[in-house]
Motif scaffolding. Structure first.
Motif, PDB file in Angstrom:
ATOM      1  N   ILE A   1       0.817  -1.212   0.000  1.00 12.25           N
ATOM      2  CA  ILE A   1       0.000   0.000   0.000  1.00 12.25           C
ATOM      3  C   ILE A   1       0.854   1.268   0.000  1.00 12.25           C
ATOM      4  O   ILE A   1       0.686   2.136  -0.853  1.00 12.25           O
ATOM      5  CB  ILE A   1      -0.963  -0.012   1.205  1.00 12.25           C
ATOM      6  N   ALA A   2       1.747   1.397   0.955  1.00  7.85           N
ATOM      7  CA  ALA A   2       2.576   2.610   1.060  1.00  7.85           C
ATOM      8  C   ALA A   2       3.837   2.494   0.221  1.00  7.85           C
ATOM      9  O   ALA A   2       4.251   3.456  -0.432  1.00  7.85           O
ATOM     10  CB  ALA A   2       2.939   2.870   2.512  1.00  7.85           C
ATOM     11  N   GLY A   3       4.440   1.322   0.241  1.00  7.27           N
ATOM     12  CA  GLY A   3       5.696   1.133  -0.493  1.00  7.27           C
ATOM     13  C   GLY A   3       5.547   1.305  -1.985  1.00  7.27           C
ATOM     14  O   GLY A   3       6.456   1.807  -2.653  1.00  7.27           O
ATOM     15  N   ASP A   4       4.396   0.903  -2.522  1.00  8.39           N
ATOM     16  CA  ASP A   4       4.170   1.017  -3.963  1.00  8.39           C
ATOM     17  C   ASP A   4       3.309   2.219  -4.338  1.00  8.39           C
ATOM     18  O   ASP A   4       2.909   2.377  -5.489  1.00  8.39           O
ATOM     19  CB  ASP A   4       3.523  -0.271  -4.496  1.00  8.39           C
ATOM     20  N   GLY A   5       2.989   3.078  -3.356  1.00 10.37           N
ATOM     21  CA  GLY A   5       2.285   4.324  -3.657  1.00 10.37           C
ATOM     22  C   GLY A   5       0.787   4.204  -3.856  1.00 10.37           C
ATOM     23  O   GLY A   5       0.185   5.095  -4.450  1.00 10.37           O
TER      24      GLY A   5
END
Length: 155
Positions: free
Chosen positions: A142-146
């Motif tokens: 979710i956050a790591g891949d934007g």
């Protein structure tokens, strides 16, 4: 990157539900469902206490209402959470279990947020290690891949 949901709409909601383990994939502690404007974490019984569920939902509400984290549009790929992390490393979001003495008395969860990072410290007696590992894996996607973007103040 996908279209970011703008401030002209209501803030995105993050909901946490405690469910029977039989409603989750075999062996899973959590499953996430995402639609435009809502992400729901269905957590298997025994992996989180009702007290922590209420507290973590309230804390996530603050983060989303302040639009410190915003959802990019899932309409472009409604099954994007089911895909493995691409390893882009855009931001880091994780859940970590900590001893009761790390948190203030009566507190079950505390966010630690910096530029490109949000770590939730959870009272170890209220969340399972499996749950934290699985949610952290979702965080890599979710956050790591934007898929969600942090709006950290630049001033």
């Amino acid at each position: 990157m996908g279209k970011t949901i703008s401030g002209s709409r209501a803030p995105v909601r993050i909901a946490f539900e405690l469910v029977s383990a039989s409603t989750l994939p075999p062996g899973a502690a959590v499953a996430l469902d995402e639609v435009d404007g809502l992400i729901t974490a269905r957590i298997g019984e025994g992996h989180m206490t009702p007290e922590l569920r209420a507290e973590i939902e309230d804390l996530h509400r603050t983060v989303t209402q302040q639009e410190r984290w915003v959802q990019t549009s899932p309409e472009l790929d409604p099954h994007r959470l089911e895909q493995p992390a691409e390893g882009l490393g855009i931001a880091h979001v994780a859940w970590e279990r900590v001893a009761a003495g790390v948190l203030p008395r009566g507190v079950l969860a505390a966010p630690v947020e910096r530029d490109r990072m949000l770590v939730w410290l959870l009272h170890e007696d209220h969340a399972s290690a499996q749950l934290c590992a699985e949610v952290s894996e979702y965080g890599r996607r979710i956050a790591g891949d934007g898929l969600w973007e942090q709006r950290w103040p630049t001033a």
